[in-house]
Design an enzyme around this catalytic site. Structure first.
Site, PDB file in Angstrom:
ATOM      1  N   LYS A  22       0.847  -1.204   0.000  1.00 22.57           N
ATOM      2  CA  LYS A  22       0.000   0.000   0.000  1.00 22.57           C
ATOM      3  C   LYS A  22       0.877   1.247   0.000  1.00 22.57           C
ATOM      4  CE  LYS A  22      -1.780   1.599   4.005  1.00 22.57           C
ATOM      5  NZ  LYS A  22      -1.422   3.003   4.279  1.00 22.57           N
ATOM      6  N   ASN A  23       1.904   1.232   0.826  1.00 24.53           N
ATOM      7  CA  ASN A  23       2.688   2.461   1.010  1.00 24.53           C
ATOM      8  C   ASN A  23       3.717   2.684  -0.081  1.00 24.53           C
ATOM      9  OD1 ASN A  23       1.110   2.902   3.204  1.00 24.53           O
ATOM     10  ND2 ASN A  23       2.639   2.301   4.713  1.00 24.53           N
ATOM     11  N   ARG A  92      -5.889  10.883   3.954  1.00 23.17           N
ATOM     12  CA  ARG A  92      -4.964  11.946   4.336  1.00 23.17           C
ATOM     13  C   ARG A  92      -3.632  11.838   3.602  1.00 23.17           C
ATOM     14  NH1 ARG A  92      -0.856  11.555   6.595  1.00 23.17           N
ATOM     15  NH2 ARG A  92      -0.884  13.722   7.256  1.00 23.17           N
ATOM     16  N   ARG A 121      -1.770  14.726  12.280  1.00 17.82           N
ATOM     17  CA  ARG A 121      -0.867  14.322  11.189  1.00 17.82           C
ATOM     18  C   ARG A 121      -0.425  15.598  10.468  1.00 17.82           C
ATOM     19  NH1 ARG A 121      -1.690   8.888   9.891  1.00 17.82           N
ATOM     20  NH2 ARG A 121       0.202   8.959   8.623  1.00 17.82           N
ATOM     21  N   PRO A 122       0.498  16.358  11.069  1.00 20.95           N
ATOM     22  CA  PRO A 122       0.913  17.631  10.469  1.00 20.95           C
ATOM     23  C   PRO A 122       1.591  17.414   9.112  1.00 20.95           C
ATOM     24  CG  PRO A 122       2.390  17.004  12.253  1.00 20.95           C
ATOM     25  CD  PRO A 122       1.251  16.024  12.278  1.00 20.95           C
ATOM     26  N   ASP A 124       3.663  20.098   7.992  1.00 19.01           N
ATOM     27  CA  ASP A 124       4.581  21.253   7.948  1.00 19.01           C
ATOM     28  C   ASP A 124       5.878  20.937   7.209  1.00 19.01           C
ATOM     29  OD1 ASP A 124       4.815  19.507  10.224  1.00 19.01           O
ATOM     30  OD2 ASP A 124       6.326  20.864  11.031  1.00 19.01           O
ATOM     31  N   LEU A 125       6.384  19.715   7.377  1.00 18.81           N
ATOM     32  CA  LEU A 125       7.653  19.360   6.723  1.00 18.81           C
ATOM     33  C   LEU A 125       7.481  19.268   5.203  1.00 18.81           C
ATOM     34  CD1 LEU A 125       8.981  16.640   9.206  1.00 18.81           C
ATOM     35  CD2 LEU A 125       9.251  19.130   9.282  1.00 18.81           C
ATOM     36  N   ILE A 327       6.861   7.048  17.098  1.00 12.84           N
ATOM     37  CA  ILE A 327       6.508   7.728  15.843  1.00 12.84           C
ATOM     38  C   ILE A 327       5.183   8.482  15.951  1.00 12.84           C
ATOM     39  CG2 ILE A 327       6.094   7.440  13.358  1.00 12.84           C
ATOM     40  CD1 ILE A 327       8.963   6.733  14.154  1.00 12.84           C
ATOM     41  N   ARG A 397      -8.625  -0.822   4.176  1.00 11.69           N
ATOM     42  CA  ARG A 397      -7.792   0.260   3.622  1.00 11.69           C
ATOM     43  C   ARG A 397      -6.432  -0.293   3.203  1.00 11.69           C
ATOM     44  NH1 ARG A 397      -6.256   4.490   7.335  1.00 11.69           N
ATOM     45  NH2 ARG A 397      -4.926   4.865   5.552  1.00 11.69           N
TER      46      ARG A 397
HETATM   47  C1  EPZ Z   1       3.910   6.907   6.278  1.00 13.01           C
HETATM   48  O1  EPZ Z   1       3.076   7.907   6.848  1.00 13.01           O
HETATM   49  C2  EPZ Z   1       3.039   5.669   6.144  1.00 13.01           C
HETATM   50  N1  EPZ Z   1       1.899   5.954   5.269  1.00 13.01           N
HETATM   51  C3  EPZ Z   1       2.522   5.248   7.524  1.00 13.01           C
HETATM   52  O2  EPZ Z   1       1.777   4.047   7.363  1.00 13.01           O
HETATM   53  C4  EPZ Z   1       3.729   4.962   8.416  1.00 13.01           C
HETATM   54  O3  EPZ Z   1       3.285   4.621   9.707  1.00 13.01           O
HETATM   55  C5  EPZ Z   1       4.618   6.209   8.481  1.00 13.01           C
HETATM   56  O4  EPZ Z   1       5.013   6.606   7.143  1.00 13.01           O
HETATM   57  C6  EPZ Z   1       5.885   5.976   9.290  1.00 13.01           C
HETATM   58  O5  EPZ Z   1       6.602   4.923   8.732  1.00 13.01           O
HETATM   59  C7  EPZ Z   1       2.085   5.947   3.931  1.00 13.01           C
HETATM   60  O6  EPZ Z   1       3.184   5.734   3.442  1.00 13.01           O
HETATM   61  C8  EPZ Z   1       0.876   6.218   3.087  1.00 13.01           C
HETATM   62  P1  EPZ Z   1       5.783  10.317   8.492  1.00 13.01           P
HETATM   63  P2  EPZ Z   1       3.588   9.457   6.908  1.00 13.01           P
HETATM   64  O7  EPZ Z   1       5.660  11.583   7.736  1.00 13.01           O
HETATM   65  O8  EPZ Z   1       4.361   9.775   5.694  1.00 13.01           O
HETATM   66  C9  EPZ Z   1       5.500  13.558  11.909  1.00 13.01           C
HETATM   67  C10 EPZ Z   1      -0.078   2.611   7.627  1.00 13.01           C
HETATM   68  O9  EPZ Z   1      -0.635   2.076   8.602  1.00 13.01           O
HETATM   69  N2  EPZ Z   1       5.392  14.548  10.831  1.00 13.01           N
HETATM   70  O10 EPZ Z   1       7.016   9.488   8.324  1.00 13.01           O
HETATM   71  O11 EPZ Z   1       2.410  10.300   7.231  1.00 13.01           O
HETATM   72  C11 EPZ Z   1       4.263  12.674  11.998  1.00 13.01           C
HETATM   73  O12 EPZ Z   1       3.256  13.303  12.771  1.00 13.01           O
HETATM   74  C12 EPZ Z   1       0.368   4.058   7.718  1.00 13.01           C
HETATM   75  O13 EPZ Z   1       0.171   2.043   6.537  1.00 13.01           O
HETATM   76  C13 EPZ Z   1       5.464  15.911  11.140  1.00 13.01           C
HETATM   77  O14 EPZ Z   1       5.605  16.293  12.297  1.00 13.01           O
HETATM   78  O15 EPZ Z   1       4.540   9.376   8.177  1.00 13.01           O
HETATM   79  C14 EPZ Z   1       4.804  11.431  12.664  1.00 13.01           C
HETATM   80  O16 EPZ Z   1       4.851  11.647  14.057  1.00 13.01           O
HETATM   81  C15 EPZ Z   1       0.106   4.664   9.087  1.00 13.01           C
HETATM   82  N3  EPZ Z   1       5.350  16.821  10.136  1.00 13.01           N
HETATM   83  C16 EPZ Z   1       6.244  11.335  12.133  1.00 13.01           C
HETATM   84  O17 EPZ Z   1       6.555  12.629  11.600  1.00 13.01           O
HETATM   85  C17 EPZ Z   1       5.179  16.437   8.829  1.00 13.01           C
HETATM   86  O18 EPZ Z   1       5.106  17.329   7.942  1.00 13.01           O
HETATM   87  C18 EPZ Z   1       6.438  10.333  11.008  1.00 13.01           C
HETATM   88  O19 EPZ Z   1       5.499  10.637  10.031  1.00 13.01           O
HETATM   89  C19 EPZ Z   1       5.109  15.065   8.537  1.00 13.01           C
HETATM   90  C20 EPZ Z   1       5.225  14.137   9.552  1.00 13.01           C
END
Ligand code: EPZ
Length: 420
Positions: A22-23, A92, A121-122, A124-125, A327, A397
């Site tokens: 999926k990812n 999202r 789920r910010p 900002d990055l 995380i 999903r």
């Molecule tokens: C991806 O989400 C995956 N989703 C998630 O899988 C996975 O848990 C996650 O990466 C971590 O490996 C997809 O690939 C579609 P992150 P993503 O940005 O990209 C914070 C599943 O069950 N953050 O690596 O949203 C965030 O809040 C899903 O398949 C910011 O602060 O994850 C989190 O605490 C769930 N600002 C941390 O970083 C930002 O702009 C990691 O998030 C972005 C993220």
């Protein structure tokens, strides 16, 4: 609403091919609009998140056809550069379209994706990465508005190795003049698969899988064919199911190196695991011992998405299993629900303590998110009696026909749509 019915006590056995990731497929579907081209994807799982993403591609003007596990996308007729809230609210992770639409159209407007069950789920990055490439990014009335028809290569430094922000930066950088270097990039296998697709599409891209990714140019090809990476989290979930229920299963269409940390914990818990290229075999008598403490980390650390299913497998493990979730801020909802089966779970902030119990007993459960719902199925396989899991379409999903897969391995499982 879907109701899953699982009757525990049956050992699992047999061989199964793991679904596509999926990812991996979601960012590649977004990348397919970077240039006017035709894309043929194979090994695509049939998931709710994929169906929503295909609706977004059609909304943008692409033609999309699906036949079995193949999807053909023609992005030459793309005409839109906005995604409305009605579509964004359903998925999202569609924020990944931001970089792709900006790269193709020079502008993009998306409704801000909401938080989800895992907590805020910010993005900002993501936005900072696009600004670093020269985009003008503003937020207005719940929308993200990006303008930038003259993106320039830059150094994009990510404070945390965000998967989505890394992917958005990679996609937008394909349209930038000059070289982009993404530092502290996420290293997940899904990022490497995205690089493989982008290279086939004509991008000069290197470094995916390491902390530094370079994007040096883009000469779009008219046609790309790509096979989607196997889903390491779906594989980990199936291994946890066999560890919990007991049995002997072999998974094919897997890269064992993509989920070594999960297999290490299952081995510590007493499972016998044999890996060969492309296959993994797990044997378990269902009576586990508590593995060493698990701390979720960015790849190659222990994946947060495998925390819920592994926790479910450890509910009867002798001793106390300790999980630390670093995380996401709210990823223990399943842990509290599993208490209804008789599990001994206590949560202190980011740490969950699971004290093994002799037996679990069926009870009605409510799935709150994708991986938490899968954890409930894993736990129910080891519980006495028939557990009903009430699920607002979370599990589908990310898992393609999970009930058929587990039934093929001998589980007593069914799922029916209930009238809401
Ligand atoms: C991806 O989400 C995956 N989703 C998630 O899988 C996975 O848990 C996650 O990466 C971590 O490996 C997809 O690939 C579609 P992150 P993503 O940005 O990209 C914070 C599943 O069950 N953050 O690596 O949203 C965030 O809040 C899903 O398949 C910011 O602060 O994850 C989190 O605490 C769930 N600002 C941390 O970083 C930002 O702009 C990691 O998030 C972005 C993220």
């Amino acid at each position: 609403m879907t109701i899953w019915r699982v009757t525990g006590g049956r050992r699992l056995s047999g061989e199964l091919a793991v679904q596509g990731s999926k990812n991996a497929v979601l960012p590649i579907l977004a990348a397919s609009i970077l240039a006017p081209c035709e894309t043929l994807l194979t090994g695509v799982p049939d998931l709710r998140d994929v169906r929503i993403t295909l609706r977004i591609l059609r909304h943008l003007g692409c033609t999309v056809e699906r036949e079995g596990d193949q999807i053909r996308i023609d992005s030459r007729p793309l005409s839109g550069c906005e995604i409305p809230h009605s579509l964004m609210r359903e998925l999202r992770s569609s924020v990944i379209f931001l970089g792709a639409i900006l790269a193709r159209c020079g502008q993009a407007r998306l409704s801000l994706p909401g938080g989800c069950e895992l907590g805020p789920r910010p993005v900002d990055l993501h936005l900072e990465a696009l600004r670093a490439l020269g985009a003008d990014v503003t937020e207005q009335g719940g929308d993200i508005i990006c303008k930038g028809s003259d993106l320039r290569g830059a150094r994009v430094i990510l404070p945390i190795p965000s998967v989505g922000a890394t992917e958005n930066a990679m996609l937008a950088a394909c349209a930038a003049r000059g070289v982009t270097v993404i530092s502290n990039a996420a290293r997940e296998p899904e990022i490497v698969d995205l690089q493989k697709y982008l290279r086939a599409l004509g991008a000069r891209l290197s470094g995916a899988g390491s902390a530094e990714i370079r994007v040096e140019g883009f000469a779009p090809a008219p046609f790309v064919r790509h096979r989607i990476l196997p889903d390491r989290i779906a594989a980990a979930t199936l291994l946890c199911a066999c560890a919990a229920a007991g049995g002997d299963i072999t998974l094919t269409n897997v890269f064992p190196s993509h989920f070594l940390t999960v297999m290490d914990s299952l081995s510590e818990a007493g499972c016998d695991i044999i890996t060969k290229s492309g296959t993994v075999t797990l044997r378990s008598d269902g009576r586990l011992i508590a593995p060493r403490p698990i701390v979720t980390r960015p790849y190659p650390g222990f994946p947060t998405d495998a925390q819920p299913p592994l926790m479910a497998a450890c509910l009867r493990a002798r001793g106390t299993t300790v999980f630390t979730e670093t995380i996401f801020s709210n990823r223990y909802r399943h842990a509290l629900e599993l208490r209804r089966l008789g599990a001994d779970v206590s949560i202190e902030g980011r740490v969950a303590f699971i004290s093994g119990v002799e037996r679990l007993t069926a009870a009605p459960l409510t799935a709150g998110d994708l991986r938490g719902g899968a954890a409930m199925i894993v736990a129910a396989l080891a519980a006495e009696g028939t557990t009903e899991i009430f699920d607002e379409e979370h599990i589908r999903r990310g898992y393609d026909r999970l009930e058929q897969q587990l039934a093929a391995l001998g589980a007593d499982i069914s799922c029916d749509r209930a009238s809401n």
